[in-house]
Design a protein around this motif. Structure first.
Motif, PDB file in Angstrom:
ATOM      1  N   MET A   1      44.271  35.883  48.647  1.00 17.25           N
ATOM      2  CA  MET A   1      44.569  36.117  47.238  1.00 17.25           C
ATOM      3  C   MET A   1      43.708  37.266  46.739  1.00 17.25           C
ATOM      4  SD  MET A   1      44.129  33.437  44.136  1.00 17.25           S
ATOM      5  CE  MET A   1      44.434  33.936  42.474  1.00 17.25           C
ATOM      6  N   GLU A   2      44.293  38.097  45.929  1.00 15.86           N
ATOM      7  CA  GLU A   2      43.559  39.217  45.367  1.00 15.86           C
ATOM      8  C   GLU A   2      43.845  39.308  43.873  1.00 15.86           C
ATOM      9  OE1 GLU A   2      43.479  44.044  45.722  1.00 15.86           O
ATOM     10  OE2 GLU A   2      43.866  42.897  47.540  1.00 15.86           O
ATOM     11  N   ILE A   3      42.830  39.590  43.124  1.00 15.04           N
ATOM     12  CA  ILE A   3      42.994  39.742  41.680  1.00 15.04           C
ATOM     13  C   ILE A   3      43.337  41.193  41.381  1.00 15.04           C
ATOM     14  CG2 ILE A   3      41.832  39.630  39.453  1.00 15.04           C
ATOM     15  CD1 ILE A   3      40.329  37.275  40.390  1.00 15.04           C
ATOM     16  N   THR A   4      44.420  41.358  40.656  1.00 15.46           N
ATOM     17  CA  THR A   4      44.863  42.698  40.272  1.00 15.46           C
ATOM     18  C   THR A   4      44.263  43.056  38.913  1.00 15.46           C
ATOM     19  OG1 THR A   4      46.806  41.823  39.129  1.00 15.46           O
ATOM     20  CG2 THR A   4      47.049  42.346  41.481  1.00 15.46           C
ATOM     21  N   PRO A   5      44.290  44.327  38.547  1.00 19.21           N
ATOM     22  CA  PRO A   5      43.804  44.702  37.207  1.00 19.21           C
ATOM     23  C   PRO A   5      44.550  43.972  36.079  1.00 19.21           C
ATOM     24  CG  PRO A   5      43.981  46.646  38.577  1.00 19.21           C
ATOM     25  CD  PRO A   5      44.579  45.509  39.360  1.00 19.21           C
TER      26      PRO A   5
ATOM     27  N   LYS B   1      35.472  39.656  45.761  1.00 18.81           N
ATOM     28  CA  LYS B   1      34.504  39.241  46.779  1.00 18.81           C
ATOM     29  C   LYS B   1      34.272  37.732  46.701  1.00 18.81           C
ATOM     30  CE  LYS B   1      31.747  43.412  47.469  1.00 18.81           C
ATOM     31  NZ  LYS B   1      30.410  44.004  47.313  1.00 18.81           N
ATOM     32  N   THR B   2      34.187  37.208  45.486  1.00 17.14           N
ATOM     33  CA  THR B   2      33.976  35.769  45.298  1.00 17.14           C
ATOM     34  C   THR B   2      35.161  34.975  45.828  1.00 17.14           C
ATOM     35  OG1 THR B   2      32.626  36.203  43.343  1.00 17.14           O
ATOM     36  CG2 THR B   2      33.486  33.974  43.595  1.00 17.14           C
ATOM     37  N   ILE B   3      36.365  35.434  45.537  1.00 14.95           N
ATOM     38  CA  ILE B   3      37.557  34.731  46.009  1.00 14.95           C
ATOM     39  C   ILE B   3      37.660  34.813  47.529  1.00 14.95           C
ATOM     40  CG2 ILE B   3      40.083  34.820  46.025  1.00 14.95           C
ATOM     41  CD1 ILE B   3      39.918  35.305  43.022  1.00 14.95           C
ATOM     42  N   ALA B   4      37.309  35.936  48.111  1.00 12.90           N
ATOM     43  CA  ALA B   4      37.322  36.061  49.574  1.00 12.90           C
ATOM     44  C   ALA B   4      36.319  35.095  50.191  1.00 12.90           C
ATOM     45  CB  ALA B   4      37.013  37.500  49.975  1.00 12.90           C
ATOM     46  N   TRP B   5      35.162  34.935  49.569  1.00 13.61           N
ATOM     47  CA  TRP B   5      34.144  34.008  50.074  1.00 13.61           C
ATOM     48  C   TRP B   5      34.657  32.566  50.004  1.00 13.61           C
ATOM     49  CZ3 TRP B   5      31.218  30.195  47.537  1.00 13.61           C
ATOM     50  CH2 TRP B   5      30.164  29.673  48.285  1.00 13.61           C
ATOM     51  N   VAL B   6      35.307  32.195  48.922  1.00 11.05           N
ATOM     52  CA  VAL B   6      35.847  30.841  48.777  1.00 11.05           C
ATOM     53  C   VAL B   6      36.993  30.628  49.763  1.00 11.05           C
ATOM     54  CG1 VAL B   6      37.053  29.273  47.201  1.00 11.05           C
ATOM     55  CG2 VAL B   6      35.098  30.583  46.389  1.00 11.05           C
ATOM     56  N   ASP B   7      37.797  31.655  50.011  1.00 15.23           N
ATOM     57  CA  ASP B   7      38.890  31.541  50.978  1.00 15.23           C
ATOM     58  C   ASP B   7      38.369  31.254  52.383  1.00 15.23           C
ATOM     59  OD1 ASP B   7      40.986  31.779  49.241  1.00 15.23           O
ATOM     60  OD2 ASP B   7      41.274  33.934  49.555  1.00 15.23           O
ATOM     61  N   LYS B   8      37.167  31.700  52.699  1.00  9.78           N
ATOM     62  CA  LYS B   8      36.576  31.433  54.017  1.00  9.78           C
ATOM     63  C   LYS B   8      36.384  29.937  54.240  1.00  9.78           C
ATOM     64  CE  LYS B   8      34.299  35.376  55.839  1.00  9.78           C
ATOM     65  NZ  LYS B   8      34.880  35.352  57.162  1.00  9.78           N
TER      66      LYS B   8
END
Length: 95
Positions: free
Chosen positions: A1-5, A33-40
């Protein structure tokens, strides 16, 4: 998941935040970066592990409440800087 502008703008609006234009890129990067860390965390195999409701199995030991007279009314008032016959007197703080 990625947050868009656009998603960042919506999140800021819902949270009633005003994000300065010069801070948007840094905030977007930080959130991604926070969402990528939680996705891990989804990569961890948790089969057979029960969910935790508390970190330990310790139980609070509470003492029994005992009703007892520790100070008399007169003793408590005698230590007050200002009092009348029954109550503590304090300076007025609200108009």
């Amino acid at each position: 998941m990625e947050i868009t502008p656009e998603a960042l703008e919506k999140i800021a609006h819902l949270a009633r935040l005003q994000v300065a234009p010069q801070d948007r890129e840094k905030l977007l990067e930080s959130l991604n970066k926070t969402i990528a860390w939680v996705d891990k965390l989804s990569e961890v195999d948790t089969t057979g592990i029960e969910p935790l409701t508390h970190m330990t199995h310790e139980v609070n030991r509470l003492r029994k409440d005992k009703i007892e007279q520790t100070l008399t009314h007169e003793q408590a008032l005698s230590q007050a800087p200002d009092h009348d016959a029954d109550y503590f007197r304090v300076p007025k703080v609200i108009d």
